[in-house]
Design an enzyme around this catalytic site. Structure first.
Site, short mmCIF file in Angstrom:
data_model
loop_
_atom_site.label_atom_id
_atom_site.label_comp_id
_atom_site.label_asym_id
_atom_site.label_seq_id
_atom_site.Cartn_x
_atom_site.Cartn_y
_atom_site.Cartn_z
N HIS A 42 72.22 14.20 -12.37
CA HIS A 42 71.89 13.75 -11.03
C HIS A 42 71.68 12.24 -11.10
O HIS A 42 71.17 11.73 -12.09
CB HIS A 42 70.58 14.40 -10.54
CG HIS A 42 70.02 13.71 -9.34
ND1 HIS A 42 70.46 13.97 -8.06
CD2 HIS A 42 69.09 12.71 -9.21
CE1 HIS A 42 69.82 13.18 -7.21
NE2 HIS A 42 68.98 12.42 -7.89
N GLU A 70 62.80 9.17 -4.95
CA GLU A 70 62.88 10.16 -6.02
C GLU A 70 61.99 9.79 -7.20
O GLU A 70 61.36 10.66 -7.82
CB GLU A 70 64.34 10.33 -6.46
CG GLU A 70 65.17 11.00 -5.37
CD GLU A 70 66.68 10.95 -5.62
OE1 GLU A 70 67.11 10.62 -6.74
OE2 GLU A 70 67.43 11.25 -4.68
N LYS A 107 70.34 17.57 -15.88
CA LYS A 107 69.92 18.84 -15.29
C LYS A 107 69.83 19.92 -16.38
O LYS A 107 70.30 19.72 -17.52
CB LYS A 107 70.94 19.24 -14.22
CG LYS A 107 71.03 18.28 -13.02
CD LYS A 107 72.05 18.79 -12.03
CE LYS A 107 72.23 17.87 -10.85
NZ LYS A 107 73.25 18.40 -9.90
N TYR A 162 65.42 17.54 -3.27
CA TYR A 162 66.67 17.91 -2.60
C TYR A 162 66.48 18.17 -1.10
O TYR A 162 67.30 18.86 -0.49
CB TYR A 162 67.28 19.13 -3.29
CG TYR A 162 68.03 18.79 -4.56
CD1 TYR A 162 69.05 17.83 -4.57
CD2 TYR A 162 67.74 19.44 -5.76
CE1 TYR A 162 69.74 17.52 -5.74
CE2 TYR A 162 68.45 19.14 -6.93
CZ TYR A 162 69.45 18.18 -6.90
OH TYR A 162 70.15 17.87 -8.05
N ASN A 176 76.95 20.58 -12.71
CA ASN A 176 77.58 19.27 -12.93
C ASN A 176 76.74 18.31 -13.77
O ASN A 176 76.93 17.09 -13.73
CB ASN A 176 78.05 18.66 -11.61
CG ASN A 176 76.91 18.41 -10.64
OD1 ASN A 176 75.74 18.61 -10.98
ND2 ASN A 176 77.24 17.96 -9.44
P1 IDP Z 1 75.32 14.29 -6.03
O1 IDP Z 1 74.58 15.06 -7.10
O2 IDP Z 1 76.63 13.78 -6.55
O3 IDP Z 1 74.50 13.24 -5.36
P2 IDP Z 1 75.00 15.85 -3.55
O4 IDP Z 1 76.04 16.00 -2.50
O5 IDP Z 1 73.81 15.02 -3.25
O6 IDP Z 1 75.74 15.36 -4.90
O7 IDP Z 1 74.54 17.33 -3.94
C1 IDP Z 1 73.43 17.52 -4.80
C2 IDP Z 1 73.76 18.60 -5.78
O8 IDP Z 1 73.89 19.83 -5.09
C3 IDP Z 1 75.09 18.41 -6.51
O9 IDP Z 1 74.99 17.58 -7.66
C4 IDP Z 1 75.43 19.84 -6.89
O10 IDP Z 1 74.72 20.25 -8.06
C5 IDP Z 1 74.89 20.62 -5.71
N1 IDP Z 1 75.96 20.88 -4.72
C6 IDP Z 1 76.50 20.01 -3.84
N2 IDP Z 1 77.45 20.59 -3.11
C7 IDP Z 1 77.53 21.87 -3.54
C8 IDP Z 1 78.35 22.99 -3.18
O11 IDP Z 1 79.20 22.91 -2.29
N3 IDP Z 1 78.13 24.15 -3.88
C9 IDP Z 1 77.19 24.27 -4.85
N4 IDP Z 1 76.41 23.24 -5.22
C10 IDP Z 1 76.58 22.07 -4.58
MG MG Z 2 72.94 13.37 -4.04
#
Ligand code: IDP
Ligand code: MG
Length: 144
Positions: free
Chosen positions: A109, A120, A3, A43, A106
């Protein structure tokens, strides 16, 4: 995907290194600024979440690096390489566990199932951009 935070923090090589050394095969790779249209599709499952707009704004804000990765159990292994979504819960030794602190920053992805990987990949790559090839070390990675 690395990212925008991963690119800005100089972690592209670190991420690629971990994928390659694990034995997974990168068959497509590109750096670009993801279009808003692609980000909304990518997303879509989160469209009703409170963080959706900031997530889409962030992912389209600067270059990211998208990859198609193949190999045995590639989805599960990639998610383990990345670590838990919230870096506070990510195992040390994972990318998020070693380099991140915040869920919204984080670094990486990865698709969460073969079906979402297919969906995707179609958003980010044309068929002609995906390379089919054997890696010379494959017989040393896979028992045949
Ligand atoms: P993943 O990336 O581990 O698959 P997902 O639950 O699919 O996680 O969420 C996608 C992305 O959305 C996460 O990687 C993160 O960057 C963001 N995200 C998820 N939950 C939150 C939150 O509670 N606050 C802010 N960003 C979030
Ligand atoms: Mg995800």
């Amino acid at each position: 995907m690395v990212k925008p935070d991963g690119v800005q923090r100089g972690l592209v090589g670190e991420v690629i290194n971990r994928i390659e050394k694990r034995g997974l095969k990168i068959v497509a790779l590109r750096m670009n600024i993801i279009s808003r249209e692609s980000a909304l599709k990518h997303y879509a499952e989160h469209s009703q979440k409170p963080f959706f707009k900031s997530l889409v704004d962030f992912i389209t804000s600067a270059p990211s690096v998208s990859m198609v990765v193949e190999g045995k159990n590639a989805v599960a292994v990639m998610r383990a390489i990345n670590g838990a979504t919230n870096p506070a819960n990510a195992a040390t030794g994972s990318i998020r566990g070693d380099f991140a602190l915040d869920t919204g920053r984080n670094i990486v992805h990865a698709s969460d199932s073969p079906e979402s990987a297919k969906r995707e990949i179609e958003i980010h790559f044309k068929e002609s951009e995906i390379a089919g090839y054997s890696r010379i070390d494959e017989t040393w990675v896979y028992e045949t």
